[in-house]
Design a protein around this motif. Sequence first.
Motif, PDB file in Angstrom:
ATOM      1  N   PRO A  13     123.383 -25.370 -12.461  1.00  0.00           N
ATOM      2  CA  PRO A  13     122.342 -26.394 -12.310  1.00  0.00           C
ATOM      3  C   PRO A  13     122.604 -27.648 -13.131  1.00  0.00           C
ATOM      4  CG  PRO A  13     121.550 -24.599 -13.683  1.00  0.00           C
ATOM      5  CD  PRO A  13     122.898 -24.179 -13.139  1.00  0.00           C
ATOM      6  N   VAL A  14     123.361 -27.526 -14.203  1.00  0.00           N
ATOM      7  CA  VAL A  14     123.640 -28.673 -15.068  1.00  0.00           C
ATOM      8  C   VAL A  14     124.655 -29.615 -14.427  1.00  0.00           C
ATOM      9  CG1 VAL A  14     124.542 -29.348 -17.335  1.00  0.00           C
ATOM     10  CG2 VAL A  14     123.032 -27.369 -17.137  1.00  0.00           C
ATOM     11  N   ARG A  15     125.556 -29.071 -13.622  1.00  0.00           N
ATOM     12  CA  ARG A  15     126.644 -29.872 -13.056  1.00  0.00           C
ATOM     13  C   ARG A  15     126.364 -30.358 -11.642  1.00  0.00           C
ATOM     14  NH1 ARG A  15     131.217 -25.717 -13.859  1.00  0.00           N
ATOM     15  NH2 ARG A  15     132.225 -27.008 -12.302  1.00  0.00           N
ATOM     16  N   ILE A  16     125.190 -30.063 -11.102  1.00  0.00           N
ATOM     17  CA  ILE A  16     124.851 -30.532  -9.758  1.00  0.00           C
ATOM     18  C   ILE A  16     123.958 -31.759  -9.904  1.00  0.00           C
ATOM     19  CG2 ILE A  16     123.691 -29.976  -7.590  1.00  0.00           C
ATOM     20  CD1 ILE A  16     124.599 -27.085  -8.030  1.00  0.00           C
ATOM     21  N   GLY A  18     121.509 -35.059  -9.214  1.00  0.00           N
ATOM     22  CA  GLY A  18     120.393 -35.430  -8.351  1.00  0.00           C
ATOM     23  C   GLY A  18     119.112 -34.650  -8.527  1.00  0.00           C
ATOM     24  N   TRP A  19     119.049 -33.745  -9.494  1.00  0.00           N
ATOM     25  CA  TRP A  19     117.795 -33.036  -9.710  1.00  0.00           C
ATOM     26  C   TRP A  19     117.727 -32.530 -11.146  1.00  0.00           C
ATOM     27  CZ3 TRP A  19     117.755 -27.458  -9.981  1.00  0.00           C
ATOM     28  CH2 TRP A  19     119.015 -26.894  -9.830  1.00  0.00           C
ATOM     29  N   ASP A  20     116.526 -32.156 -11.569  1.00  0.00           N
ATOM     30  CA  ASP A  20     116.281 -31.707 -12.935  1.00  0.00           C
ATOM     31  C   ASP A  20     116.732 -30.260 -13.094  1.00  0.00           C
ATOM     32  OD1 ASP A  20     115.363 -31.170 -15.473  1.00  0.00           O
ATOM     33  OD2 ASP A  20     113.243 -31.186 -14.911  1.00  0.00           O
ATOM     34  N   PRO A  21     117.758 -30.011 -13.893  1.00  0.00           N
ATOM     35  CA  PRO A  21     118.278 -28.648 -14.021  1.00  0.00           C
ATOM     36  C   PRO A  21     117.449 -27.748 -14.935  1.00  0.00           C
ATOM     37  CG  PRO A  21     119.535 -30.102 -15.410  1.00  0.00           C
ATOM     38  CD  PRO A  21     118.575 -30.978 -14.639  1.00  0.00           C
ATOM     39  N   GLU A  22     116.586 -28.323 -15.760  1.00  0.00           N
ATOM     40  CA  GLU A  22     115.918 -27.546 -16.808  1.00  0.00           C
ATOM     41  C   GLU A  22     115.153 -26.324 -16.299  1.00  0.00           C
ATOM     42  OE1 GLU A  22     116.656 -27.687 -19.980  1.00  0.00           O
ATOM     43  OE2 GLU A  22     118.054 -29.229 -19.330  1.00  0.00           O
ATOM     44  N   PRO A  23     114.362 -26.417 -15.213  1.00  0.00           N
ATOM     45  CA  PRO A  23     113.666 -25.196 -14.762  1.00  0.00           C
ATOM     46  C   PRO A  23     114.622 -24.076 -14.353  1.00  0.00           C
ATOM     47  CG  PRO A  23     112.722 -27.141 -13.725  1.00  0.00           C
ATOM     48  CD  PRO A  23     113.959 -27.587 -14.441  1.00  0.00           C
ATOM     49  N   VAL A  24     115.743 -24.434 -13.740  1.00  0.00           N
ATOM     50  CA  VAL A  24     116.710 -23.417 -13.326  1.00  0.00           C
ATOM     51  C   VAL A  24     117.448 -22.863 -14.543  1.00  0.00           C
ATOM     52  CG1 VAL A  24     118.701 -22.923 -11.864  1.00  0.00           C
ATOM     53  CG2 VAL A  24     116.925 -24.475 -11.060  1.00  0.00           C
TER      54      VAL A  24
END
Length: 119
Positions: A13-16, A18-24
């Motif tokens: 999730p950190v390397r994708i 366009g979106w907030d990775p924190e919840p994932v």
Amino acid sequence: MALGPVLVIGLDPVRIPGWDPEPVVAAIARGQARFGEHGIEADLCLVVPDDHPEREIVAALTRRDYACVVVGGGIRKHEPLLELFERVVNLVRQHAPGAAIAFNSTPDDTAAAALRWLR
């Protein structure tokens, strides 16, 4: 009796972009903690689809003799990643033929998915 080890293959999730990775990221941490509650060693292999993840996946699959490999819902559920999902399943069959293959619904239920096949 010790269960595992388990390998979890999912999207990073950190390397994708366009979106907030924190919840994932938080959900993955909760899922990993659940493995610990069951005394199961679990390794993560988090990949980015556009970075040709096969090399990372093969390296992870061959690092240890896994009892189960869990393929995350981000890879399995997102229709544009169908080809990646197929490659992941076939890489598991080729490089970890003795491992059960499990699928989670969310990062939170990853340990439950593995436990279906470890008991």
